[in-house]
Design an enzyme around this catalytic site. Sequence first.
Site, mmCIF file in Angstrom:
data_model
loop_
_atom_site.group_PDB
_atom_site.id
_atom_site.type_symbol
_atom_site.label_atom_id
_atom_site.label_comp_id
_atom_site.label_asym_id
_atom_site.label_seq_id
_atom_site.Cartn_x
_atom_site.Cartn_y
_atom_site.Cartn_z
ATOM 1 N N ARG A 1 -133.063 82.865 0.973
ATOM 2 C CA ARG A 1 -132.433 81.631 0.236
ATOM 3 C C ARG A 1 -133.306 81.255 -0.885
ATOM 4 N NH1 ARG A 1 -131.415 81.261 5.691
ATOM 5 N NH2 ARG A 1 -128.850 81.500 6.275
ATOM 6 N N LYS B 1 -132.426 77.672 7.367
ATOM 7 C CA LYS B 1 -131.349 77.265 7.748
ATOM 8 C C LYS B 1 -130.818 76.926 9.221
ATOM 9 C CE LYS B 1 -126.483 77.257 6.308
ATOM 10 N NZ LYS B 1 -125.325 77.837 5.548
ATOM 11 N N HIS C 1 -127.710 82.514 -5.418
ATOM 12 C CA HIS C 1 -127.319 83.255 -4.218
ATOM 13 C C HIS C 1 -126.827 84.742 -4.187
ATOM 14 C CE1 HIS C 1 -127.393 81.734 0.078
ATOM 15 N NE2 HIS C 1 -126.147 82.512 0.207
ATOM 16 N N ARG D 1 -129.085 87.216 -2.953
ATOM 17 C CA ARG D 1 -129.307 87.393 -1.544
ATOM 18 C C ARG D 1 -128.061 88.303 -1.128
ATOM 19 N NH1 ARG D 1 -130.566 84.930 3.653
ATOM 20 N NH2 ARG D 1 -128.988 84.199 4.932
ATOM 21 N N HIS E 1 -128.726 85.280 10.195
ATOM 22 C CA HIS E 1 -127.396 84.639 10.524
ATOM 23 C C HIS E 1 -127.230 84.767 11.853
ATOM 24 C CE1 HIS E 1 -125.407 86.594 6.560
ATOM 25 N NE2 HIS E 1 -125.664 85.236 6.407
ATOM 26 N N TYR F 1 -120.545 91.720 4.464
ATOM 27 C CA TYR F 1 -121.071 92.835 3.586
ATOM 28 C C TYR F 1 -120.667 94.077 3.492
ATOM 29 C CZ TYR F 1 -123.977 88.449 2.208
ATOM 30 O OH TYR F 1 -124.195 87.257 2.154
#
Length: 347
Positions: free
Chosen positions: A148, A173, A279, A282, A305, A314
């Site tokens: 990120r 995150k 973003h 990414r 994640h 994705y």
Amino acid sequence: MMISAPPIPPSPRLLDQLREVLRYRHYSARTEQAYVYWVRFFIRWNGRRGPLRHPRDMGADEVRAFLSMLTTQRDVAVSTHNQALSALLFLYREVLQVKLGWLDDIQRPVRPRRVPCVLTRSEVAALLAGIGGATGLLARLLYGTGLRLSEGLGLRVMDIDFEGEVIMVRHGKGGKDRAVMLPHSLVRPLRTQLAAARALWQHDRQCAVPGVTVPSSLVAGDTDTGLAWQWFWVFPAPRLTLDRRTRVERRPHLFEQRLERAIKLACAAAGIVKPVSVHTLRHSFATHLLQAGSDIRTVQALLGHSDVSTTMIYTHVADVAAGGASSPLDALLPPPTQARQPQPAYA
């Protein structure tokens, strides 16, 4: 003789109380800034509708009216709506310590799942070719590792392991740490970038500039931690700025807007018409890994994640882009024939 009682210290202002609780719970500076903004906005907006009141004297009606205004008049995104709601819930539950049933009855809007914008490999190459300097290196790093923007900007010198070819992402995150690969093509540019960063670090030490910001858990133990080279930014800003929390002038990392502006200019120069943001690099990283045969769990770990369902989006993009299903229209119509090129007269 009467001894006067010591003066009662004034109670801290509400926003200062909010900041204090946020910092005690180790919320990020960005979250603190956002929550303070929404609480101030909530108080002022209700003050325009009547007498200015303390949030303790307001309740469900005022909160719902404020959130409704954001949706109907400001037309804010679902994520923005949820952020404002989170700020108000934190204010009432953690700062004012109000335990009322209406807090639990407020429903959050459901964020729709959107298919992310993904660039092709040729589009990524054209985009990166249009960005130079440290900003271009940062863009290549984000695409090459899936970081990120905040994670790339927050890299410290000690986070890059050239020998192990690993980059450590700390306090990502959700406050989680993870490791990502160090692209071979970025080893030499990163060493050059660190040499430039070290020159800035040495200049700051000679000028007695305060050290860079470090996690709050380390400040109490050693006030000189931010002065050490290993804690210096990989992408330091060229100028000093005033730290909002400590009100001390120190050197931050590069500002986010710098890469955002560079990407917009590079997209325009390359003729890319997709809605590209930082973003998008990414998103493209994850999609291209899956197209190359990487396992979904590997991509999940690299992206950081918590739930594999977040990474699964994705796979849909990768399957469609790879031609996983053909249109039935192509089975009905013959492929177009290429027009025969005229032969030159001298042939």
